[in-house]
Design a protein around this motif. Structure first.
Motif, PDB file in Angstrom:
ATOM      1  N   GLN A  47     -36.574 -27.988 -66.372  1.00  0.00           N
ATOM      2  CA  GLN A  47     -37.521 -26.882 -66.202  1.00  0.00           C
ATOM      3  C   GLN A  47     -37.794 -26.240 -67.568  1.00  0.00           C
ATOM      4  N   ALA A  48     -38.519 -26.960 -68.399  1.00  0.00           N
ATOM      5  CA  ALA A  48     -38.766 -26.505 -69.773  1.00  0.00           C
ATOM      6  C   ALA A  48     -39.474 -25.161 -69.826  1.00  0.00           C
ATOM      7  N   SER A  49     -40.392 -24.916 -68.889  1.00  0.00           N
ATOM      8  CA  SER A  49     -41.163 -23.671 -68.904  1.00  0.00           C
ATOM      9  C   SER A  49     -40.314 -22.446 -68.624  1.00  0.00           C
ATOM     10  N   ALA A  50     -39.154 -22.644 -67.985  1.00  0.00           N
ATOM     11  CA  ALA A  50     -38.296 -21.516 -67.623  1.00  0.00           C
ATOM     12  C   ALA A  50     -37.240 -21.221 -68.683  1.00  0.00           C
ATOM     13  N   ILE A  51     -37.181 -22.034 -69.731  1.00  0.00           N
ATOM     14  CA  ILE A  51     -36.152 -21.872 -70.768  1.00  0.00           C
ATOM     15  C   ILE A  51     -36.702 -21.023 -71.914  1.00  0.00           C
TER      16      ILE A  51
END
Length: 229
Positions: free
Chosen positions: A25-29
Motif C-alpha cells: 500500500q504505497a499510497s498509505a506510507i
C-alpha cells in the motif's frame, strides 16, 4: 539536506523503479524526498539510524573506517540502491558512511513506519532480503580476493570486472588511482608500481592519468580468472 513531500514526484519515482511492487500500500506510507548536495554526508557511521533510504537519483560513496581514522572505500552506489537494511535487521547503529558525490535524491521512510508496518509486509521483506544477499555476496567476494590474491591479480581482476559492466562492476568503477587502491585493498604507491609494471609488459598504457588497456588477453592471464562479482 533538503526535504519535501512532493507527491507527484514521489509517485513518479515509485513508478520508475516499480516500488509499488515492494510496498503493498504505497499510497498509505509516509514517504519523504531527501536531497543531498555533493560531499554532504547522508549516513554517518556510528549514528542511530532514522529510517530506510531508497536512492533514486545521483551517486553516493560508501566507506567504512576504524578508530585510527583510516577509511576503506567499499563501493559507489547508483539508483536503485537501499541503505539502512542491515541496521534495521540487526538493530545496530549505522555501519558504513554514505556520502553524496553529486546531488543525490532519496525516498525516505522513517524507522517507526518501517518497524510497525513494512516489517509485516511480505513483499517488502522479500526485496530487503534481495538487497542484503547482494551486499553479502559482493562484500564476501571482494574480501576473499583482496585477502588471498596478489596486487597484480587484484588490479587485473578489477579492470576486467569494470569492463564487463555488471552491477558490482559499475559500483567499483572509478578513474582515480587512490580510490582504486582502496577498493582492491592496497596503497596508491603500491598500485602505481603495479601500473608501471603493466606498462613495461605492454599490457596497458597511461597518458595524463588515463589508463587504456592494450592487451585484454594478457590481463586475463594475470588475473587467474578472478573477478569482483
Amino acid at each position: 539536506m533538503k526535504t519535501k513531500y512532493d507527491q507527484n514526484q514521489i509517485q513518479d519515482y515509485i513508478a520508475t523503479y516499480q516500488l509499488d511492487q515492494i510496498f503493498s500500500q504505497a499510497s498509505a506510507i509516509p514517504i519523504q524526498l531527501r536531497t543531498y548536495e555533493r560531499n554532504e554526508i547522508v549516513l554517518k557511521e556510528g549514528d542511530e539510524l532514522d529510517g530506510i533510504y531508497f536512492q533514486v537519483e545521483g551517486r553516493t560513496k560508501v566507506s567504512s573506517s576504524i578508530e585510527t581514522g583510516k577509511a576503506l572505500l567499499l563501493r559507489f552506489c547508483h539508483p536503485l540502491s537501499v541503505f539502512g537494511d542491515v541496521e534495521l535487521i540487526q538493530k545496530v547503529v549505522i555501519q558504513s558512511q554514505v556520502e553524496a558525490t553529486e546531488p543525490t535524491t532519496f525516498l525516505f521512510i522513517n524507522k517507526r513506519t518501517v518497524e510497525t508496518e513494512l516489517m509485516l509486509d511480505r513483499n517488502f521483506l522479500y526485496e530487503l532480503l534481495k538487497y542484503l544477499s547482494y551486499k553479502l555476496q559482493t562484500c564476501t567476494t571482494a574480501s576473499r580476493i583482496n585477502l588471498l590474491a596478489s596486487v597484480e591479480e587484484r588490479f587485473a581482476s578489477y579492470l576486467l570486472t569494470t569492463r564487463l559492466q555488471n552491477e558490482f562492476g559499475k559500483e567499483i568503477l572509478t578513474p582515480h588511482v587512490p580510490e582504486i587502491a582502496s577498493l582492491i585493498g592496497t596503497t596508491p604507491r603500491h598500485l602505481n608500481r603495479v601500473i608501471q609494471k603493466f606498462i613495461t609488459m605492454n599490457v596497458l598504457n597511461k597518458e595524463k592519468k588515463k589508463i587504456s588497456i592494450l592487451d585484454w588477453d594478457r590481463l586475463d592471464e594475470i588475473s587467474n580468472g578472478l573477478r569482483y562479482e
